[in-house]
Design a protein around this motif. Structure first.
Motif, PDB file in Angstrom:
ATOM      1  N   TRP A  84      29.180  85.453  50.443  1.00  8.85           N
ATOM      2  CA  TRP A  84      28.440  85.968  49.290  1.00  8.85           C
ATOM      3  C   TRP A  84      27.961  87.389  49.507  1.00  8.85           C
ATOM      4  N   GLN A  85      27.973  88.142  48.410  1.00 10.64           N
ATOM      5  CA  GLN A  85      27.429  89.485  48.340  1.00 10.64           C
ATOM      6  C   GLN A  85      26.660  89.571  47.023  1.00 10.64           C
ATOM      7  N   PRO A  86      25.893  90.636  46.796  1.00 14.33           N
ATOM      8  CA  PRO A  86      25.214  90.748  45.497  1.00 14.33           C
ATOM      9  C   PRO A  86      26.209  91.140  44.412  1.00 14.33           C
ATOM     10  N   SER A  87      27.015  90.161  43.972  1.00 13.06           N
ATOM     11  CA  SER A  87      28.131  90.432  43.071  1.00 13.06           C
ATOM     12  C   SER A  87      28.483  89.191  42.264  1.00 13.06           C
ATOM     13  N   LEU A  88      29.059  89.400  41.055  1.00  9.86           N
ATOM     14  CA  LEU A  88      29.596  88.279  40.281  1.00  9.86           C
ATOM     15  C   LEU A  88      30.815  87.666  40.951  1.00  9.86           C
ATOM     16  N   GLU A  89      31.381  88.348  41.946  1.00  3.40           N
ATOM     17  CA  GLU A  89      32.553  87.818  42.645  1.00  3.40           C
ATOM     18  C   GLU A  89      32.217  86.631  43.540  1.00  3.40           C
ATOM     19  N   ASN A  90      30.925  86.287  43.678  1.00  2.00           N
ATOM     20  CA  ASN A  90      30.562  85.066  44.400  1.00  2.00           C
ATOM     21  C   ASN A  90      31.125  83.845  43.686  1.00  2.00           C
ATOM     22  N   VAL A  91      31.279  83.965  42.379  1.00  2.00           N
ATOM     23  CA  VAL A  91      31.939  82.919  41.590  1.00  2.00           C
ATOM     24  C   VAL A  91      33.397  83.326  41.452  1.00  2.00           C
ATOM     25  N   MET A  92      34.301  82.506  41.992  1.00  3.13           N
ATOM     26  CA  MET A  92      35.728  82.832  41.926  1.00  3.13           C
ATOM     27  C   MET A  92      36.246  82.681  40.500  1.00  3.13           C
ATOM     28  N   HIS A  93      35.816  81.622  39.818  1.00  5.63           N
ATOM     29  CA  HIS A  93      36.200  81.354  38.432  1.00  5.63           C
ATOM     30  C   HIS A  93      35.368  80.183  37.935  1.00  5.63           C
ATOM     31  N   PHE A  94      35.519  79.858  36.674  1.00  9.30           N
ATOM     32  CA  PHE A  94      34.901  78.665  36.096  1.00  9.30           C
ATOM     33  C   PHE A  94      36.002  77.656  35.802  1.00  9.30           C
ATOM     34  N   ARG A  95      35.635  76.380  35.797  1.00 13.35           N
ATOM     35  CA  ARG A  95      36.584  75.298  35.486  1.00 13.35           C
ATOM     36  C   ARG A  95      35.925  74.315  34.538  1.00 13.35           C
ATOM     37  N   PRO A  96      36.746  73.555  33.810  1.00 10.55           N
ATOM     38  CA  PRO A  96      36.183  72.549  32.904  1.00 10.55           C
ATOM     39  C   PRO A  96      35.372  71.496  33.665  1.00 10.55           C
ATOM     40  N   THR A  97      34.284  71.023  33.048  1.00  8.92           N
ATOM     41  CA  THR A  97      33.468  69.976  33.673  1.00  8.92           C
ATOM     42  C   THR A  97      33.952  68.579  33.315  1.00  8.92           C
ATOM     43  N   GLY A  98      34.681  68.469  32.191  1.00 11.46           N
ATOM     44  CA  GLY A  98      35.070  67.145  31.699  1.00 11.46           C
ATOM     45  C   GLY A  98      34.050  66.567  30.734  1.00 11.46           C
ATOM     46  N   GLU A  99      32.920  67.270  30.536  1.00 10.98           N
ATOM     47  CA  GLU A  99      31.914  66.828  29.571  1.00 10.98           C
ATOM     48  C   GLU A  99      32.465  66.992  28.151  1.00 10.98           C
ATOM     49  N   PRO A 100      31.885  66.291  27.189  1.00 10.86           N
ATOM     50  CA  PRO A 100      32.279  66.531  25.792  1.00 10.86           C
ATOM     51  C   PRO A 100      31.982  67.979  25.404  1.00 10.86           C
ATOM     52  N   ASP A 101      32.768  68.518  24.491  1.00  9.84           N
ATOM     53  CA  ASP A 101      32.542  69.874  24.013  1.00  9.84           C
ATOM     54  C   ASP A 101      31.163  69.996  23.379  1.00  9.84           C
ATOM     55  N   ALA A 102      30.575  71.180  23.513  1.00  7.76           N
ATOM     56  CA  ALA A 102      29.288  71.463  22.867  1.00  7.76           C
ATOM     57  C   ALA A 102      29.517  71.599  21.367  1.00  7.76           C
ATOM     58  N   PRO A 103      28.590  71.131  20.551  1.00  5.00           N
ATOM     59  CA  PRO A 103      28.734  71.306  19.102  1.00  5.00           C
ATOM     60  C   PRO A 103      28.663  72.795  18.743  1.00  5.00           C
ATOM     61  N   PHE A 104      29.434  73.199  17.748  1.00  8.13           N
ATOM     62  CA  PHE A 104      29.510  74.599  17.340  1.00  8.13           C
ATOM     63  C   PHE A 104      28.123  75.196  17.069  1.00  8.13           C
TER      64      PHE A 104
END
Length: 111
Positions: A84-104
């Protein structure tokens, strides 16, 4: 507290947000670029973390580009803590959680 990157004004109190969030908008990228390491097509999305009032841009992976949609719930995939560094690169990417979609209605004001 930090400062605004645009005007340098001091920001208010820190706000704790969840690691999970909702895709509000996204773009499927099909154009290669020099030095590319990500397999195309890939998805760049605006993610509204639970508890936040503005979205952040990041990559969506671990699913097919055609399966990404507005309202999809996602979570971060973190680099090992020792990298980790003070950067958004600490997160490589996001992935689906499998939860139901959020309502619009829950993210409509953030488009």
């Amino acid at each position: 507290n930090g400062t605004c990157a645009k005007c340098g004004a001091l920001l208010g109190e820190d706000v704790e947000v969840s690691q999970r969030g909702t895709i509000t908008t996204f773009c499927v990228v099909n154009v290669p670029f020099l030095g590319q390491t990500i397999k195309i097509p890939y998805v760049s999305a605006t993610i509204l973390l639970d508890g936040a009032d503005m979205g952040m841009q990041h990559l969506i992976q671990e699913c097919e580009a055609e399966d990404v949609r507005m309202g999809m719930r996602v979570e971060p995939v973190w680099r090992p803590r020792e990298e980790w560094q003070p950067s958004l690169e600490n997160v490589m990417h996001f992935r689906p959680t499998g939860e139901p979609d959020a309502p619009f209605e829950s993210y409509a004001g953030h488009l």
